[in-house]
Design a protein around this motif. Structure first.
Motif, PDB file in Angstrom:
ATOM      1  N   SER A  79       0.853  -1.192   0.000  1.00 33.60           N
ATOM      2  CA  SER A  79       0.000   0.000   0.000  1.00 33.60           C
ATOM      3  C   SER A  79       0.883   1.234   0.000  1.00 33.60           C
ATOM      4  O   SER A  79       2.109   1.142   0.172  1.00 33.60           O
ATOM      5  N   ALA A  80       0.286   2.415  -0.159  1.00 34.45           N
ATOM      6  CA  ALA A  80       1.070   3.649  -0.158  1.00 34.45           C
ATOM      7  C   ALA A  80       1.894   3.765   1.125  1.00 34.45           C
ATOM      8  O   ALA A  80       3.068   4.153   1.090  1.00 34.45           O
ATOM      9  N   GLU A  81       1.300   3.411   2.250  1.00 34.59           N
ATOM     10  CA  GLU A  81       2.014   3.476   3.527  1.00 34.59           C
ATOM     11  C   GLU A  81       3.215   2.541   3.538  1.00 34.59           C
ATOM     12  O   GLU A  81       4.324   2.916   3.918  1.00 34.59           O
ATOM     13  N   GLY A  82       3.015   1.304   3.099  1.00 29.88           N
ATOM     14  CA  GLY A  82       4.103   0.332   3.082  1.00 29.88           C
ATOM     15  C   GLY A  82       5.158   0.648   2.035  1.00 29.88           C
ATOM     16  O   GLY A  82       6.350   0.434   2.253  1.00 29.88           O
ATOM     17  N   PHE A  83       4.719   1.145   0.887  1.00 25.19           N
ATOM     18  CA  PHE A  83       5.627   1.535  -0.193  1.00 25.19           C
ATOM     19  C   PHE A  83       6.574   2.618   0.310  1.00 25.19           C
ATOM     20  O   PHE A  83       7.800   2.541   0.127  1.00 25.19           O
ATOM     21  N   ALA A  84       6.012   3.633   0.959  1.00 25.44           N
ATOM     22  CA  ALA A  84       6.826   4.729   1.474  1.00 25.44           C
ATOM     23  C   ALA A  84       7.760   4.249   2.578  1.00 25.44           C
ATOM     24  O   ALA A  84       8.955   4.574   2.585  1.00 25.44           O
ATOM     25  N   ALA A  85       7.219   3.466   3.510  1.00 29.80           N
ATOM     26  CA  ALA A  85       8.029   2.994   4.634  1.00 29.80           C
ATOM     27  C   ALA A  85       9.177   2.110   4.164  1.00 29.80           C
ATOM     28  O   ALA A  85      10.315   2.239   4.639  1.00 29.80           O
ATOM     29  N   GLY A  86       8.906   1.234   3.201  1.00 28.75           N
ATOM     30  CA  GLY A  86       9.948   0.352   2.689  1.00 28.75           C
ATOM     31  C   GLY A  86      11.032   1.113   1.953  1.00 28.75           C
ATOM     32  O   GLY A  86      12.226   0.830   2.098  1.00 28.75           O
ATOM     33  N   GLY A  87      10.623   2.099   1.148  1.00 23.27           N
ATOM     34  CA  GLY A  87      11.602   2.894   0.418  1.00 23.27           C
ATOM     35  C   GLY A  87      12.482   3.714   1.341  1.00 23.27           C
ATOM     36  O   GLY A  87      13.704   3.783   1.159  1.00 23.27           O
ATOM     37  N   VAL A  88      11.876   4.334   2.361  1.00 19.09           N
ATOM     38  CA  VAL A  88      12.648   5.125   3.325  1.00 19.09           C
ATOM     39  C   VAL A  88      13.624   4.228   4.078  1.00 19.09           C
ATOM     40  O   VAL A  88      14.789   4.597   4.298  1.00 19.09           O
ATOM     41  N   GLU A  89      13.171   3.042   4.453  1.00 21.40           N
ATOM     42  CA  GLU A  89      14.040   2.118   5.201  1.00 21.40           C
ATOM     43  C   GLU A  89      15.263   1.729   4.377  1.00 21.40           C
ATOM     44  O   GLU A  89      16.399   1.734   4.876  1.00 21.40           O
ATOM     45  N   ILE A  90      15.074   1.434   3.099  1.00 25.78           N
ATOM     46  CA  ILE A  90      16.202   1.041   2.251  1.00 25.78           C
ATOM     47  C   ILE A  90      17.154   2.211   2.031  1.00 25.78           C
ATOM     48  O   ILE A  90      18.375   2.072   2.169  1.00 25.78           O
ATOM     49  N   LEU A  91      16.621   3.376   1.678  1.00 23.82           N
ATOM     50  CA  LEU A  91      17.490   4.538   1.447  1.00 23.82           C
ATOM     51  C   LEU A  91      18.263   4.907   2.711  1.00 23.82           C
ATOM     52  O   LEU A  91      19.431   5.301   2.635  1.00 23.82           O
ATOM     53  N   SER A  92      17.635   4.768   3.863  1.00 24.47           N
ATOM     54  CA  SER A  92      18.324   5.067   5.120  1.00 24.47           C
ATOM     55  C   SER A  92      19.476   4.104   5.357  1.00 24.47           C
ATOM     56  O   SER A  92      20.520   4.477   5.899  1.00 24.47           O
ATOM     57  N   ARG A  93      19.296   2.859   4.937  1.00 23.58           N
ATOM     58  CA  ARG A  93      20.326   1.838   5.148  1.00 23.58           C
ATOM     59  C   ARG A  93      21.503   1.977   4.188  1.00 23.58           C
ATOM     60  O   ARG A  93      22.547   1.355   4.406  1.00 23.58           O
ATOM     61  N   LEU A  94      21.360   2.792   3.157  1.00 20.07           N
ATOM     62  CA  LEU A  94      22.474   2.974   2.218  1.00 20.07           C
ATOM     63  C   LEU A  94      23.634   3.730   2.858  1.00 20.07           C
ATOM     64  O   LEU A  94      24.774   3.597   2.415  1.00 20.07           O
ATOM     65  N   GLY A  95      23.337   4.525   3.869  1.00 18.35           N
ATOM     66  CA  GLY A  95      24.401   5.197   4.599  1.00 18.35           C
ATOM     67  C   GLY A  95      24.859   6.502   3.984  1.00 18.35           C
ATOM     68  O   GLY A  95      24.963   7.515   4.666  1.00 18.35           O
ATOM     69  N   ALA A  96      25.148   6.514   2.713  1.00 16.82           N
ATOM     70  CA  ALA A  96      25.719   7.695   2.065  1.00 16.82           C
ATOM     71  C   ALA A  96      24.671   8.660   1.527  1.00 16.82           C
ATOM     72  O   ALA A  96      25.018   9.737   1.043  1.00 16.82           O
ATOM     73  N   VAL A  97      23.390   8.298   1.577  1.00 19.09           N
ATOM     74  CA  VAL A  97      22.322   9.186   1.109  1.00 19.09           C
ATOM     75  C   VAL A  97      21.840  10.022   2.284  1.00 19.09           C
ATOM     76  O   VAL A  97      21.562   9.487   3.359  1.00 19.09           O
ATOM     77  N   ASP A  98      21.748  11.345   2.105  1.00 18.89           N
ATOM     78  CA  ASP A  98      21.407  12.222   3.229  1.00 18.89           C
ATOM     79  C   ASP A  98      20.056  12.910   3.110  1.00 18.89           C
ATOM     80  O   ASP A  98      19.563  13.485   4.078  1.00 18.89           O
ATOM     81  N   THR A  99      19.419  12.863   1.919  1.00 20.35           N
ATOM     82  CA  THR A  99      18.176  13.598   1.688  1.00 20.35           C
ATOM     83  C   THR A  99      17.192  12.725   0.924  1.00 20.35           C
ATOM     84  O   THR A  99      17.589  11.937   0.067  1.00 20.35           O
TER      85      THR A  99
END
Length: 388
Positions: A79-99
């Motif tokens: 769902s939109a909620e899960g799509f957003a949460a999953g994407g934020v979680e992955i980008l946060s785990r990349l480490g080098a992405v700040d925004t």
């Protein structure tokens, strides 16, 4: 070097996406790296993407993306909620992405963050449960609950605003280090009109391949789309119906989005319906939005369960790189907490690898049988590298 993440589908990449890239670099500097986390063969609305991930990633790279990563299918079909949460979680785990950059019709960062905080609260949960007793649609119940908690219900009416609120909610809930960068999104997300200033992906798909779709798409992307294999839900409909009719009741009980007896209504419709549209028309009600039914049916076809969609990502695949992206990828692999595999690399054994292989194979049944991808994109298992 600043690194900005964009959670996207590029189904397909159009002029509005190109404008977003330009705005990012105007705000943060010309040397800002753009990391795109893009859905693969299937998109969040519960449909097959019009072009393969390889073609769409190459188009994004040719138009200025530095790294294109593939969002796992178990995240794309949430769902939109899960799509957003999953994407934020992955980008946060990349480490080098700040925004994290995203568009919204109402591009007020402070109001979106305030709305997100309300959505995270216990009072909102209670108000939502009460609103749902009126048996209205889930989106209508959310709007009522937000208003009851002192928020602006208008922020949950338009597609990009809804997703923007979910991105902010995910940032708050996960205490993500990512900073939000909200850009104004003009036009109508679902418009069929060929608006060259603010095109919608819906309009481009409707016009491709016979109409004047090139006016809505950057030339670098259009050159790749023109010779690419195309995929549609209609092309795979018989394959879907065969799979759905062969499912037992016990299979339907584990399908995502089937709660409150919805799976039972769909199961009954599947037994006699002659098309996917007939199934949706038979099972839908004012309580359930169409996209929920589309995701339910596609998950059933792909053999995805609710538990599958809840799994955290084990890895992401690198689909395309620029030279700057290559340098950033080395940092990500050193600093991040999620594996970034090359496009064709063999994944270690695990649930995600098995699901990925199965879904990728089933996606080929949606091919229209049109032109094969350009030679540069036909090399399976290769990361697309932008020449400049």
């Amino acid at each position: 070097m600043a690194a900005v993440g964009v959670i996207c589908e590029y189904n397909p990449f159009h002029g509005g996406h190109l404008r977003q890239f330009a705005q990012i670099r105007q705000r943060l500097g010309a040397d800002t790296a753009i990391v795109c986390l893009m859905s693969g063969e299937f998109v969040q609305r519960g449909e097959v993407a019009v072009f393969s991930p390889a073609v769409r990633a190459a188009a994004a790279a040719e138009c200025g993306a530095d790294i294109v990563l593939e969002l796992p299918v178990t995240h794309s079909l949430r769902s939109a909620e899960g799509f957003a949460a999953g994407g934020v979680e992955i980008l946060s785990r990349l480490g080098a992405v700040d925004t994290l950059c995203f568009g919204a019709e109402h591009a007020d960062e402070a109001e979106l963050l305030q709305t997100a905080k309300i959505l995270c609260g216990a009072d909102y949960d209670a108000a939502l449960r009460e609103a749902l007793t009126a048996r209205v649609s889930y989106p209508a119940a959310r709007e009522r609950a937000l208003i009851a908690c002192g928020g602006d219900g208008a922020l949950l009416r338009r597609p990009n605003d809804i997703l923007a609120a979910e991105y902010c909610k995910a940032l708050v809930q996960q205490k993500s280090p990512l900073r939000p960068l909200v850009l104004p999104r003009g036009g109508d997300y679902h418009a069929l009109d060929a608006d060259t200033e603010n095109p919608s992906a819906t309009a481009v798909r409707a016009l491709y391949p016979g109409g004047n779709w090139r006016a809505l798409v950057p030339e670098a992307a259009a050159a790749l789309y023109a010779g690419a294999e195309r995929f549609t839900m209609a092309a795979g409909e018989r394959a879907m119906l065969a799979r759905l009719r062969g499912m037992a009741k016990s299979d339907w009980e584990t399908v995502p989005y089937g709660s409150e007896g919805l799976w039972s209504a769909v199961y009954k419709a599947v037994q006699h319906a002659g098309s996917v549209e007939e199934i949706i028309e038979s099972a839908k009600s004012k309580r359930y939005v169409r996209t929920r039914l589309q995701r339910l049916l596609l998950c059933a076809y792909l053999g995805l369960t609710a538990d599958d969609l809840a799994r955290p990502a084990e890895f992401v695949r690198v689909l395309a790189l620029s030279a700057r992206g290559g340098r950033l990828l080395r940092r990500i692999r050193e600093e991040g907490s999620i594996a970034c595999l090359n496009a064709g690399a063999r994944a270690s054994e695990g649930a995600q690898a098995e699901i990925e292989a199965r879904c990728r194979g089933l996606s080929t049944l949606f091919s229209t049988g049109t032109n094969a991808p350009a030679a540069a994109l036909a090399q399976k298992g290769r990361v697309y590298r932008r020449k400049i």
